[in-house]
Scaffold this motif. Structure first.
Motif, PDB file in Angstrom:
ATOM      1  N   MET A  83       0.851  -1.206   0.000  1.00  0.00           N
ATOM      2  CA  MET A  83       0.000   0.000   0.000  1.00  0.00           C
ATOM      3  C   MET A  83       0.885   1.253   0.000  1.00  0.00           C
ATOM      4  O   MET A  83       2.106   1.147   0.150  1.00  0.00           O
ATOM      5  N   ARG A  84       0.251   2.406  -0.138  1.00  0.00           N
ATOM      6  CA  ARG A  84       0.979   3.661  -0.020  1.00  0.00           C
ATOM      7  C   ARG A  84       1.435   3.822   1.428  1.00  0.00           C
ATOM      8  O   ARG A  84       0.691   3.467   2.350  1.00  0.00           O
ATOM      9  N   LEU A  85       2.591   4.424   1.588  1.00  0.00           N
ATOM     10  CA  LEU A  85       3.118   4.625   2.945  1.00  0.00           C
ATOM     11  C   LEU A  85       2.142   5.464   3.776  1.00  0.00           C
ATOM     12  O   LEU A  85       1.921   5.177   4.960  1.00  0.00           O
ATOM     13  N   ASP A  86       1.545   6.463   3.166  1.00  0.00           N
ATOM     14  CA  ASP A  86       0.594   7.316   3.898  1.00  0.00           C
ATOM     15  C   ASP A  86      -0.608   6.513   4.387  1.00  0.00           C
ATOM     16  O   ASP A  86      -1.107   6.725   5.491  1.00  0.00           O
ATOM     17  N   ASP A  87      -1.067   5.604   3.532  1.00  0.00           N
ATOM     18  CA  ASP A  87      -2.200   4.770   3.931  1.00  0.00           C
ATOM     19  C   ASP A  87      -1.808   3.829   5.060  1.00  0.00           C
ATOM     20  O   ASP A  87      -2.622   3.511   5.931  1.00  0.00           O
ATOM     21  N   TYR A  88      -0.568   3.359   5.001  1.00  0.00           N
ATOM     22  CA  TYR A  88      -0.102   2.473   6.070  1.00  0.00           C
ATOM     23  C   TYR A  88      -0.095   3.220   7.411  1.00  0.00           C
ATOM     24  O   TYR A  88      -0.528   2.693   8.437  1.00  0.00           O
ATOM     25  N   ARG A  89       0.361   4.439   7.353  1.00  0.00           N
ATOM     26  CA  ARG A  89       0.374   5.252   8.586  1.00  0.00           C
ATOM     27  C   ARG A  89      -1.065   5.421   9.081  1.00  0.00           C
ATOM     28  O   ARG A  89      -1.358   5.255  10.262  1.00  0.00           O
ATOM     29  N   ALA A  90      -1.966   5.691   8.130  1.00  0.00           N
ATOM     30  CA  ALA A  90      -3.358   5.970   8.513  1.00  0.00           C
ATOM     31  C   ALA A  90      -4.055   4.752   9.111  1.00  0.00           C
ATOM     32  O   ALA A  90      -4.950   4.891   9.938  1.00  0.00           O
ATOM     33  N   LEU A  91      -3.664   3.567   8.715  1.00  0.00           N
ATOM     34  CA  LEU A  91      -4.342   2.390   9.269  1.00  0.00           C
ATOM     35  C   LEU A  91      -3.661   1.875  10.532  1.00  0.00           C
ATOM     36  O   LEU A  91      -3.927   0.770  10.999  1.00  0.00           O
ATOM     37  N   GLY A  92      -2.779   2.702  11.084  1.00  0.00           N
ATOM     38  CA  GLY A  92      -2.161   2.339  12.363  1.00  0.00           C
ATOM     39  C   GLY A  92      -1.041   1.334  12.201  1.00  0.00           C
ATOM     40  O   GLY A  92      -0.833   0.473  13.075  1.00  0.00           O
ATOM     41  N   GLY A  93      -0.324   1.415  11.097  1.00  0.00           N
ATOM     42  CA  GLY A  93       0.760   0.468  10.826  1.00  0.00           C
ATOM     43  C   GLY A  93       1.925   0.613  11.798  1.00  0.00           C
ATOM     44  O   GLY A  93       2.045   1.608  12.516  1.00  0.00           O
ATOM     45  N   HIS A  94       2.748  -0.405  11.822  1.00  0.00           N
ATOM     46  CA  HIS A  94       3.925  -0.403  12.710  1.00  0.00           C
ATOM     47  C   HIS A  94       5.023   0.451  12.064  1.00  0.00           C
ATOM     48  O   HIS A  94       5.994  -0.079  11.505  1.00  0.00           O
ATOM     49  N   MET A  95       4.843   1.774  12.133  1.00  0.00           N
ATOM     50  CA  MET A  95       5.738   2.682  11.406  1.00  0.00           C
ATOM     51  C   MET A  95       7.184   2.572  11.883  1.00  0.00           C
ATOM     52  O   MET A  95       8.119   2.778  11.119  1.00  0.00           O
ATOM     53  N   GLU A  96       7.356   2.227  13.170  1.00  0.00           N
ATOM     54  CA  GLU A  96       8.716   2.148  13.697  1.00  0.00           C
ATOM     55  C   GLU A  96       9.483   0.962  13.096  1.00  0.00           C
ATOM     56  O   GLU A  96      10.701   0.869  13.249  1.00  0.00           O
ATOM     57  N   HIS A  97       8.783   0.066  12.429  1.00  0.00           N
ATOM     58  CA  HIS A  97       9.457  -1.081  11.825  1.00  0.00           C
ATOM     59  C   HIS A  97       9.547  -0.988  10.301  1.00  0.00           C
ATOM     60  O   HIS A  97       9.961  -1.936   9.648  1.00  0.00           O
ATOM     61  N   VAL A  98       9.137   0.155   9.767  1.00  0.00           N
ATOM     62  CA  VAL A  98       9.275   0.345   8.323  1.00  0.00           C
ATOM     63  C   VAL A  98      10.760   0.612   8.031  1.00  0.00           C
ATOM     64  O   VAL A  98      11.372   1.481   8.641  1.00  0.00           O
ATOM     65  N   ARG A  99      11.322  -0.172   7.114  1.00  0.00           N
ATOM     66  CA  ARG A  99      12.742   0.011   6.786  1.00  0.00           C
ATOM     67  C   ARG A  99      12.914   0.086   5.277  1.00  0.00           C
ATOM     68  O   ARG A  99      12.214  -0.623   4.528  1.00  0.00           O
ATOM     69  N   PRO A 100      13.851   0.906   4.823  1.00  0.00           N
ATOM     70  CA  PRO A 100      14.048   1.025   3.368  1.00  0.00           C
ATOM     71  C   PRO A 100      14.500  -0.306   2.772  1.00  0.00           C
ATOM     72  O   PRO A 100      15.166  -1.103   3.436  1.00  0.00           O
ATOM     73  N   LEU A 101      14.145  -0.498   1.518  1.00  0.00           N
ATOM     74  CA  LEU A 101      14.486  -1.752   0.846  1.00  0.00           C
ATOM     75  C   LEU A 101      15.991  -2.041   0.940  1.00  0.00           C
ATOM     76  O   LEU A 101      16.402  -3.182   1.211  1.00  0.00           O
ATOM     77  N   ALA A 102      16.811  -1.015   0.749  1.00  0.00           N
ATOM     78  CA  ALA A 102      18.263  -1.239   0.755  1.00  0.00           C
ATOM     79  C   ALA A 102      18.710  -1.821   2.091  1.00  0.00           C
ATOM     80  O   ALA A 102      19.561  -2.716   2.148  1.00  0.00           O
ATOM     81  N   GLN A 103      18.121  -1.318   3.156  1.00  0.00           N
ATOM     82  CA  GLN A 103      18.481  -1.823   4.482  1.00  0.00           C
ATOM     83  C   GLN A 103      18.015  -3.282   4.640  1.00  0.00           C
ATOM     84  O   GLN A 103      18.729  -4.127   5.191  1.00  0.00           O
TER      85      GLN A 103
END
Ligand code: SF4
Length: 523
Positions: A467-487
């Motif tokens: 999904m879009r990152l903004d939508d993920y934030r809006a649905l209460g996603g675990h934002m602290e565990h979002v990591r860039p693909l390279a990482q």
């Protein structure tokens, strides 16, 4: 009167409202566990695994005192070249400059969220068409799941609702027949957990094999013995199927009526569903064909269309007959005539016979004219090759959703609002209407060996939510565990207990749309 005194709080208790500390690994349940063992927390079985050994499911192992997911994570890479199916350790490469819209992390080999409050092992930020995206990746443990199997065959496999057995255990049932095909429903929670231990074990093994595109030997009670393998021709009673019928007997009459006209005086297409008779059929009447006086056994449905001409079987047109004349009751002597040319043919063209009425109006076999043989062969040419198609159907319940968001129902709603694409191993998953996230996917579109098992018993299957990152934030996603693909490419999963240690590149299946930037296949 009680006097309340303000203190710094009781020692050892968290402050009110504070989030409890989440241990990456639970304390072992058995304090006396041998020192060279570790406990696997990746499913409710909680195996205690000795160093150098793997757990009951063979998916997790104790490597030098560390629990690891033994298979590599499957990554799809769109760009041409550099796809060698190689397995690469996460540590082996620094963060790469791989264009992030060309790589997709699948759930295959990714490890799980069990015991279900943990964020998914991979929550990957990437881009699609310049838009910031996130993909939440996990391996789901599915108790509520089954396989719907479509077997293209003209033969009768068994009565509807009959039990389907594997290694003597009941693992499913015969479902409805569809055009040219017989459907089976295999697996499901009833057989996984509702019967004996052996039934559950055999069921889950059968499901894993089917999902991993391997052959499975099945016996239908009161019916056929079949070998089913996704993407291969089914084998019925030891004979490999070749053709799916071109249509029922009535349809075959209609399709080829004009070609038969002038070349045969009567055509009977033998079929266990609807047997067609050309001169009585509307197609023959539109061609103003002369009635032949033929009398067919069976229940007349509408003109030229007969039900129940014989029992179902593996003979002509999915009936139990070997002699097509056995379905002819006789001829009306006022209408039929000596020399009448009769073609009897099955709906696949595999069986055919050319007959001519003698002076006593008895059909006698005769050499088939070339022009008629060409039509019979065209019937065969129009039959599609028989295949067994295997669809995984699973209900992704609350637990799995908690790996995506702290408020799981928001994920369900976002999917239904077409904001979140659901894929299984990168393959598009059809999302059923109604409550929950019930998905269905063709295993042939998924990477090989996508499925595993745990002995609870349950099936393990990959699932990804993009999904879009903004939508993920809006649905209460675990934002602290979002990591860039390279990482992610450099380090692997965010956790270190039961994480995969390596990744494998695969090209995406040509049949699948690229998973990012797609709306879900909503029902
Ligand atoms: S069965 Fe597999 S996933 Fe479950 S605890 Fe044992 S090793 Fe871990």
């Amino acid at each position: 009167m009680t006097e309340h005194t303000k203190t710094d709080g009781l020692p050892g208790l968290p402050e009110a409202g504070a989030v409890p500390q989440v241990l990456e690994k639970a304390r072992p349940r058995n304090e006396r566990m041998a020192g060279n063992k570790i406990e696997c927390n990746a499913c409710p079985v909680l195996c205690q695994i000795t160093e150098g050994k793997s757990g009951a499911c063979d998916r997790y192992a104790n490597v030098d005192g560390v629990l690891v997911r033994v298979d590599p994570v499957i990554l799809l890479r769109r760009s041409a070249g550099r796809i060698g199916d190689e397995v690469v350790a996460f540590e082996a490469l620094p963060a790469t400059d791989e264009p992030s819209d060309a790589v997709f992390v699948t759930g295959v080999g990714s490890s799980t969220t069990y015991p279900d409050y943990k964020p998914a092992p991979f929550i990957v930020a990437s881009q699609a068409d310049g838009v910031d995206m996130v993909t939440v990746v996990t391996e789901g443990i599915f108790s509520y799941c089954s396989f719907k199997v479509k077997i293209d065959t003209d033969r009768w496999l068994g009565p509807e609702q009959a039990n389907v057995r594997c290694k003597g255990e009941v693992v499913g049932h015969v479902s409805t027949a569809e055009y040219g095909s017989q459907m089976l429903s295999l697996g499901g929670v009833h057989h996984l957990t509702g019967g004996s231990k052996k039934e559950g074990r055999v069921t889950v093994e059968m499901m894993q094999a089917l999902g991993n595109k391997q052959p499975v030997d099945l016996t239908i009670e009161g019916g056929a013995q079949i070998v089913v393998q996704a993407g291969r021709a089914p084998i019925v009673n030891g004979v490999e199927e070749e053709r799916m019928r071109v249509g029922c007997g009535s349809a075959t009459i209609g399709i080829f009526a004009k070609q038969f006209y002038g070349r045969a005086d009567e055509v009977v297409v033998v079929d266990d569903h609807i047997t067609g008779v050309l001169t009585e059929h509307q197609a023959g009447r539109c061609l103003d064909m002369r009635p032949s006086g033929i009398r067919i056994r069976g229940r007349k449905s509408t003109p030229g269309r007969y039900f129940q001409v014989a029992n179902p079987g593996t003979g002509w047109g999915g009936t139990d007959i070997a002699d097509p004349l056995s379905i002819i009751e006789g001829w009306d002597p006022e209408v039929a005539w000596p020399g009448l040319r009769l073609l009897m043919v099955s709906t696949t063209g595999e069986h055919s016979q050319w007959l001519v009425l003698d002076d006593a109006l008895v059909p006698r076999p005769a050499p088939m004219p070339e022009a008629v043989a060409a039509i019979v062969s065209r019937i065969g040419e129009n039959c599609e090759p028989s295949l067994a198609t295997v669809l995984f159907l699973g209900g992704a319940g609350g637990s799995l959703r908690a790996g995506v968001t702290e408020n799981p129902v928001l994920l369900t709603r976002s999917i239904k609002q077409a904001m979140v694409n659901v894929t299984c191993g990168g393959a598009p998953a059809y999302v059923w209407p109604g409550g929950g996230i019930t998905v269905m996917v063709d295993v042939a579109r998924m990477p090989d060996n996508s499925f595993g098992t745990v002995p609870t018993p349950a099936l393990v299957a990959p699932i990804e939510f993009s999904m879009r990152l903004d939508d993920y934030r809006a649905l209460g996603g675990h934002m602290e565990h979002v990591r860039p693909l390279a990482q992610v490419l450099a380090e692997g999963a965010w956790h270190h207990d039961g994480a995969p240690t390596a990744r494998r590149w695969l090209p995406p299946s040509a049949a699948n749309p690229w998973p990012l930037g797609q709306a879900p296949l909503l029902g």
